[in-house]
Design a protein around this motif. Structure first.
Motif, mmCIF file in Angstrom:
data_model
loop_
_atom_site.group_PDB
_atom_site.id
_atom_site.type_symbol
_atom_site.label_atom_id
_atom_site.label_comp_id
_atom_site.label_asym_id
_atom_site.label_seq_id
_atom_site.Cartn_x
_atom_site.Cartn_y
_atom_site.Cartn_z
ATOM 1 N N GLU A 180 -51.014 94.444 -64.408
ATOM 2 C CA GLU A 180 -51.398 94.525 -63.003
ATOM 3 C C GLU A 180 -50.193 94.888 -62.139
ATOM 4 O O GLU A 180 -50.315 95.675 -61.185
ATOM 5 C CB GLU A 180 -52.012 93.206 -62.521
ATOM 6 N N ALA A 181 -49.029 94.335 -62.455
ATOM 7 C CA ALA A 181 -47.816 94.677 -61.710
ATOM 8 C C ALA A 181 -47.511 96.164 -61.823
ATOM 9 O O ALA A 181 -47.097 96.805 -60.853
ATOM 10 C CB ALA A 181 -46.643 93.847 -62.222
ATOM 11 N N LEU A 182 -47.742 96.728 -63.007
ATOM 12 C CA LEU A 182 -47.526 98.160 -63.206
ATOM 13 C C LEU A 182 -48.524 98.980 -62.400
ATOM 14 O O LEU A 182 -48.154 99.971 -61.753
ATOM 15 C CB LEU A 182 -47.646 98.486 -64.693
ATOM 16 N N SER A 183 -49.773 98.569 -62.407
ATOM 17 C CA SER A 183 -50.811 99.346 -61.733
ATOM 18 C C SER A 183 -50.616 99.380 -60.220
ATOM 19 O O SER A 183 -50.987 100.348 -59.568
ATOM 20 C CB SER A 183 -52.204 98.782 -62.059
ATOM 21 N N MET A 184 -50.002 98.342 -59.663
ATOM 22 C CA MET A 184 -49.796 98.310 -58.211
ATOM 23 C C MET A 184 -48.424 98.841 -57.791
ATOM 24 O O MET A 184 -48.125 98.909 -56.604
ATOM 25 C CB MET A 184 -50.013 96.901 -57.659
ATOM 26 N N GLY A 185 -47.581 99.196 -58.770
ATOM 27 C CA GLY A 185 -46.281 99.761 -58.436
ATOM 28 C C GLY A 185 -45.155 98.761 -58.290
ATOM 29 O O GLY A 185 -44.057 99.118 -57.863
ATOM 30 N N LEU A 186 -45.407 97.512 -58.679
ATOM 31 C CA LEU A 186 -44.358 96.500 -58.604
ATOM 32 C C LEU A 186 -43.333 96.693 -59.718
ATOM 33 O O LEU A 186 -42.150 96.403 -59.537
ATOM 34 C CB LEU A 186 -44.971 95.100 -58.688
ATOM 35 N N VAL A 187 -43.767 97.171 -60.891
ATOM 36 C CA VAL A 187 -42.837 97.486 -61.977
ATOM 37 C C VAL A 187 -42.991 98.954 -62.358
ATOM 38 O O VAL A 187 -44.020 99.586 -62.093
ATOM 39 C CB VAL A 187 -43.040 96.583 -63.220
ATOM 40 N N ASN A 188 -41.944 99.495 -62.983
ATOM 41 C CA ASN A 188 -41.929 100.907 -63.374
ATOM 42 C C ASN A 188 -42.417 101.131 -64.795
ATOM 43 O O ASN A 188 -43.025 102.156 -65.092
ATOM 44 C CB ASN A 188 -40.516 101.468 -63.242
ATOM 45 N N ARG A 189 -42.106 100.176 -65.688
ATOM 46 C CA ARG A 189 -42.476 100.315 -67.097
ATOM 47 C C ARG A 189 -42.757 98.936 -67.683
ATOM 48 O O ARG A 189 -42.222 97.937 -67.203
ATOM 49 C CB ARG A 189 -41.354 100.962 -67.917
ATOM 50 N N VAL A 190 -43.550 98.928 -68.741
ATOM 51 C CA VAL A 190 -43.802 97.704 -69.501
ATOM 52 C C VAL A 190 -43.508 98.007 -70.966
ATOM 53 O O VAL A 190 -43.878 99.065 -71.480
ATOM 54 C CB VAL A 190 -45.259 97.223 -69.340
ATOM 55 N N THR A 191 -42.836 97.062 -71.625
ATOM 56 C CA THR A 191 -42.497 97.241 -73.036
ATOM 57 C C THR A 191 -42.631 95.905 -73.752
ATOM 58 O O THR A 191 -42.964 94.891 -73.131
ATOM 59 C CB THR A 191 -41.067 97.809 -73.177
ATOM 60 N N THR A 192 -42.393 95.893 -75.038
ATOM 61 C CA THR A 192 -42.483 94.652 -75.790
ATOM 62 C C THR A 192 -41.289 93.752 -75.474
ATOM 63 O O THR A 192 -40.240 94.214 -74.998
ATOM 64 C CB THR A 192 -42.499 94.917 -77.301
ATOM 65 N N GLU A 193 -41.442 92.484 -75.776
ATOM 66 C CA GLU A 193 -40.351 91.535 -75.559
ATOM 67 C C GLU A 193 -39.122 91.940 -76.376
ATOM 68 O O GLU A 193 -37.991 91.885 -75.879
ATOM 69 C CB GLU A 193 -40.812 90.132 -75.952
ATOM 70 N N GLU A 194 -39.351 92.359 -77.606
ATOM 71 C CA GLU A 194 -38.243 92.695 -78.502
ATOM 72 C C GLU A 194 -37.486 93.943 -78.045
ATOM 73 O O GLU A 194 -36.273 94.060 -78.255
ATOM 74 C CB GLU A 194 -38.764 92.917 -79.924
ATOM 75 N N ALA A 195 -38.187 94.860 -77.400
ATOM 76 C CA ALA A 195 -37.579 96.147 -77.033
ATOM 77 C C ALA A 195 -37.052 96.173 -75.606
ATOM 78 O O ALA A 195 -36.492 97.189 -75.171
ATOM 79 C CB ALA A 195 -38.604 97.269 -77.221
ATOM 80 N N LEU A 196 -37.200 95.076 -74.874
ATOM 81 C CA LEU A 196 -36.928 95.095 -73.433
ATOM 82 C C LEU A 196 -35.506 95.554 -73.088
ATOM 83 O O LEU A 196 -35.319 96.486 -72.307
ATOM 84 C CB LEU A 196 -37.188 93.710 -72.831
ATOM 85 N N ILE A 197 -34.501 94.888 -73.629
ATOM 86 C CA ILE A 197 -33.129 95.216 -73.263
ATOM 87 C C ILE A 197 -32.766 96.616 -73.735
ATOM 88 O O ILE A 197 -32.112 97.385 -73.005
ATOM 89 C CB ILE A 197 -32.147 94.170 -73.816
ATOM 90 N N ALA A 198 -33.210 96.971 -74.933
ATOM 91 C CA ALA A 198 -32.943 98.324 -75.439
ATOM 92 C C ALA A 198 -33.585 99.377 -74.543
ATOM 93 O O ALA A 198 -32.993 100.428 -74.261
ATOM 94 C CB ALA A 198 -33.445 98.459 -76.873
ATOM 95 N N GLU A 199 -34.803 99.102 -74.067
ATOM 96 C CA GLU A 199 -35.499 100.033 -73.182
ATOM 97 C C GLU A 199 -34.763 100.171 -71.853
ATOM 98 O O GLU A 199 -34.589 101.281 -71.325
ATOM 99 C CB GLU A 199 -36.930 99.562 -72.943
ATOM 100 N N ALA A 200 -34.315 99.027 -71.303
ATOM 101 C CA ALA A 200 -33.585 99.054 -70.030
ATOM 102 C C ALA A 200 -32.271 99.811 -70.179
ATOM 103 O O ALA A 200 -31.902 100.617 -69.312
ATOM 104 C CB ALA A 200 -33.334 97.637 -69.534
ATOM 105 N N LYS A 201 -31.552 99.565 -71.280
ATOM 106 C CA LYS A 201 -30.284 100.260 -71.501
ATOM 107 C C LYS A 201 -30.513 101.749 -71.750
ATOM 108 O O LYS A 201 -29.725 102.593 -71.298
ATOM 109 C CB LYS A 201 -29.540 99.633 -72.675
ATOM 110 N N SER A 202 -31.579 102.093 -72.456
ATOM 111 C CA SER A 202 -31.891 103.498 -72.707
ATOM 112 C C SER A 202 -32.175 104.225 -71.397
ATOM 113 O O SER A 202 -31.707 105.356 -71.180
ATOM 114 C CB SER A 202 -33.095 103.610 -73.647
ATOM 115 N N CYS A 203 -32.929 103.570 -70.535
ATOM 116 C CA CYS A 203 -33.215 104.151 -69.225
ATOM 117 C C CYS A 203 -31.928 104.321 -68.426
ATOM 118 O O CYS A 203 -31.692 105.360 -67.808
ATOM 119 C CB CYS A 203 -34.201 103.266 -68.478
ATOM 120 N N MET A 204 -31.061 103.298 -68.458
ATOM 121 C CA MET A 204 -29.810 103.372 -67.720
ATOM 122 C C MET A 204 -28.898 104.458 -68.284
ATOM 123 O O MET A 204 -28.218 105.164 -67.525
ATOM 124 C CB MET A 204 -29.105 102.012 -67.730
ATOM 125 N N LYS A 205 -28.863 104.616 -69.597
ATOM 126 C CA LYS A 205 -28.045 105.675 -70.190
ATOM 127 C C LYS A 205 -28.503 107.047 -69.706
ATOM 128 O O LYS A 205 -27.681 107.940 -69.454
ATOM 129 C CB LYS A 205 -28.117 105.598 -71.722
#
Length: 268
Positions: A180-205
């Motif tokens: 729901e947060a994604l659908s309303m624009g509160l968050v940009n992406r949703v990922t698994t718990e295990e992949a969260l930090i890797a996803e954030a760092k990948s985006c930042m890179k």
């Protein structure tokens, strides 16, 4: 990483900082209190971001939480005895810290790993992007405590999701899941718990591969332009474009494009 930042990291109690390849990972570290924001934590957060802004090696910042919460809110035990003036001062201090995070020259991503309630949701909203774990929970439950969101929530939430949705979340105090947060624009992406930090760092890179001065100016114009009428916002955009065109990075970026090679930006 510079010596000032290294020494600072050794003094922190409620925050941890890790650094690798241009990215600083800021970890809210009061897991027993669900990373609740008391005065000490806010003070450490302010100092950390001031130092990270000054550290040239740091190109981007990711912020997350230790344990099952990103930040579960402000510290209610601390606030319980506050009267009017103390409550106003506390709100003002938190707002000033979050304003500094929002205005920092470098991109900031909130990697929301769990509860982001009250002040935690407000902390996430002052970041440039929000990437949520599937286990994240968002909400502004302040009215259940007889107060209102006051670390910027009434304003940033409205700007992100619109007045109607902001009133829904604030008035009902309900908690929402990442979809729901994604659908309303509160968050940009949703990922698994295990992949969260890797996803954030990948985006930042991906972000920090681009010209840092251009990112700085784009952030400035987006943030400042939101509070201006269209004509004045376009003037601000034009002025920032002129400054960007004067940089060595602009010349390097365009030369690299023409020469079909990867640019080497030097932040000047």
């Amino acid at each position: 990483m510079n010596n000032d930042l290294t020494r600072l990291m050794e003094t922190l109690e409620n925050i941890k900082v890790e650094y690798n390849d241009g990215i600083a990972l800021v970890i809210m570290n009061r897991p027993k209190a669900l990373n609740a924001l008391n005065n000490k934590t806010l003070n450490e957060l302010e100092i950390v971001f001031e130092q990270l802004n000054e550290c040239k090696e740091v190109r981007g910042i990711v912020i997350t939480g230790e344990g099952k919460a990103f930040v579960a809110g402000a510290d209610i035990l601390q606030m319980q005895s506050y009267k009017s003036e103390e409550g106003r001062d506390y709100a003002g201090y938190a707002q000033s810290v979050f304003n500094k995070i929002e205005a920092i020259d470098k991109p900031v991503i909130a990697a929301v790993n769990g509860y982001a309630l009250g002040g935690g949701c407000e902390l996430a909203m002052c970041c440039d992007l929000r990437i949520a774990s599937e286990k994240a929970i968002f909400g502004q439950p302040e009215v259940k405590l007889g107060v209102i969101p006051c670390f910027g929530g009434t304003q940033r939430l409205t700007r992100l999701v619109g007045a109607g949705r902001a009133k829904d979340l604030i008035y009902t105090a309900r908690q929402i899941k990442p979809d729901e947060a994604l659908s309303m624009g509160l968050v940009n992406r949703v990922t698994t718990e295990e992949a969260l930090i890797a996803e954030a760092k990948s985006c930042m890179k991906m972000i920090i591969e681009n010209a840092p001065i251009a990112i700085k100016y784009a952030k400035l114009v987006i943030n400042k332009g939101t509070d201006l009428d269209l004509m004045n916002a376009l003037e601000l955009e034009k002025d920032a474009a002129g400054l960007a065109f004067a940089t060595e990075d602009k010349q390097e970026g365009m030369n690299a494009f023409i020469e079909k090679r990867k640019p080497v930006f030097k932040c000047r």
